[in-house]
Design an enzyme around this catalytic site. Sequence first.
Site, PDB file in Angstrom:
ATOM      1  N   LYS A   1      -3.103  -4.418  -0.030  1.00 40.82           N
ATOM      2  CA  LYS A   1      -1.853  -4.833  -0.348  1.00 40.82           C
ATOM      3  C   LYS A   1      -1.065  -3.578  -0.801  1.00 40.82           C
ATOM      4  CE  LYS A   1       0.106  -5.276  -4.107  1.00 40.82           C
ATOM      5  NZ  LYS A   1       1.467  -4.718  -3.576  1.00 40.82           N
TER       6      LYS A   1
ATOM      7  N   GLU B   1      -6.962   5.144  -9.735  1.00 46.06           N
ATOM      8  CA  GLU B   1      -6.187   6.628  -9.717  1.00 46.06           C
ATOM      9  C   GLU B   1      -4.897   6.205 -10.057  1.00 46.06           C
ATOM     10  OE1 GLU B   1      -7.508   9.471  -8.891  1.00 46.06           O
ATOM     11  OE2 GLU B   1      -8.418   8.629  -7.176  1.00 46.06           O
TER      12      GLU B   1
ATOM     13  N   CYS C   1       1.347  11.865  -8.195  1.00 43.69           N
ATOM     14  CA  CYS C   1       0.617  11.945  -9.320  1.00 43.69           C
ATOM     15  C   CYS C   1      -0.182  13.166  -9.919  1.00 43.69           C
ATOM     16  CB  CYS C   1      -0.310  10.653  -9.771  1.00 43.69           C
ATOM     17  SG  CYS C   1      -1.338  10.817  -8.274  1.00 43.69           S
TER      18      CYS C   1
ATOM     19  N   GLU D   1       5.439  10.667 -17.623  1.00 44.52           N
ATOM     20  CA  GLU D   1       5.276  11.039 -16.336  1.00 44.52           C
ATOM     21  C   GLU D   1       6.643  10.940 -15.686  1.00 44.52           C
ATOM     22  OE1 GLU D   1       2.632   8.658 -13.722  1.00 44.52           O
ATOM     23  OE2 GLU D   1       2.161  10.580 -12.617  1.00 44.52           O
TER      24      GLU D   1
END
Length: 483
Positions: free
Chosen positions: A179, A255, A289, A386
């Site tokens: 997906k 992750e 990331c 982040e």
Amino acid sequence: MRDYKRFLKEKAYINGEWVLESNGATFEVRNPFDNSKIAEVPDLGREETKEAISAAQVALEDWKNETAEYRAKLLKKLFNLQLEFADELAYILTLEQGKPLTEALGEIKYGASFIEWFSEEARRTYGETIPTNAKNRRILTIKQPVGVVAAITPWNFPNAMITRKIAPALAAGCTVVVKPAESTPLSALAIGILAEMAGIPKGVINIITTNRPIEVGQELTSNPIIKKISFTGSTHVGKILMKQCANSVKKVSMELGGNAPFIVFDDADINTAVEGVIASKFRNSGQTCVCTNRIFVHDSIYDEFTYKLSKEVTKMKVGNGVEKDTVIGPLINESAVNFLSDLVEDASTKGAEVIVGGSLDKEKGNFFPPTILGNVNEEMDVFNKEIFGSIAPLIRFSKEEEVIAMANNTPYGLASYFFSKDYARIWRVSEALDYGMVGVNTGKISTTVAPFGGVKESGIGREGSKYGIEEYLEIKYICVGGL
Ligand code: ADP
């Protein structure tokens, strides 16, 4: 440019067929450069997800019983095709994701490297014999595929985040339901086209395009046929998926987000440290990331480092990813731009200095200029959240213990970086950083051959390297008695 439209599919891929949603529901894929429409893909829901899962279950029987050599050969074909059509795939990637074409091409090659690597690893999933605990029995282990795997992937690497999951899964003998993110389904569908060309049997790879990630995610995490979820995305969504998987005790690989520190010690080579920041902060407009999130600079070199970094950052050309000299493409959407503006505003009101960039040009699409903030501290959002964009926050420090404490002061633990020429410090700091990955005197750490992954709230499991395939294998212990 050869005909990239050949790889631009507007149908989902289930059981080897290109399909639409049963009522014809679709959603639009837009170019983040100018928000123009590129394509319309099916908006699949729970029913189609169930069909894809069933198809993967049926395909599993043959696929897992084939030899590893057979699976390896098909993966090698897929790898060769991805390289053969790299230009077309890169162009589609830039259209839907925005990153500059050179970076998109780099991603296609990086993505292909996982397929090649795991085509090789397919034949090395050894079990072992174990010295027995009793004279009349023998003890051994074999490794078997976990079964049907669901892969939920993000938009920042629309190709490589998929190949990094499906290549080890297929190599191990698993079948998959993928997906992709709703902003970047086209690169995923292009992989379906390549899989078909490579002759990968129907049902082994299924691709669900959807604008209803919650509904599809619920099916993927609750359906008992799915034995494992491999997810790359935000920590927030990762936690939801882990909770949902608990009911049927699925294996998970996660992750998740990061808050990477980048430490420049007083004994660092300043020029290479500047290069390191450019590589790790501004790649993909800061949307990875492992991007540097907080740059700690020793007090004694702070001014020189800031000057040199500013000189480089000011040169960066912001623009349309398909134009040749673009270094910084658009952000994925408008809310990403607003998020970055808020970070700058919050930091400014708490005493940060905007050294380069900072404000956005409203005329253009989803752009945010490369920005450097000085005198950042732990009270600011930009220190704790982040960023996922092109803001480089600079923080002063004077002592090693102090900077390690600040660097570790986050729930995240994905990538970290530091620059130093002192070999004793290199060992000391590498061991003290609570992160899954440490870059020493380099801002580029991602490679197929090394284990990628995080600790703390940055995730569970490793991708790539010899460890990557283990995530898709179960160890079975066989005890032969009565000898
Ligand atoms: P980002 O913030 O980078 O967009 P997300 O974690 O929101 O990251 O998205 C990563 C992937 O997770 C995408 O494919 C997205 O569609 C999917 N996703 C988001 N929310 C859910 C959910 N509740 N269940 C399943 N998948 C989800």
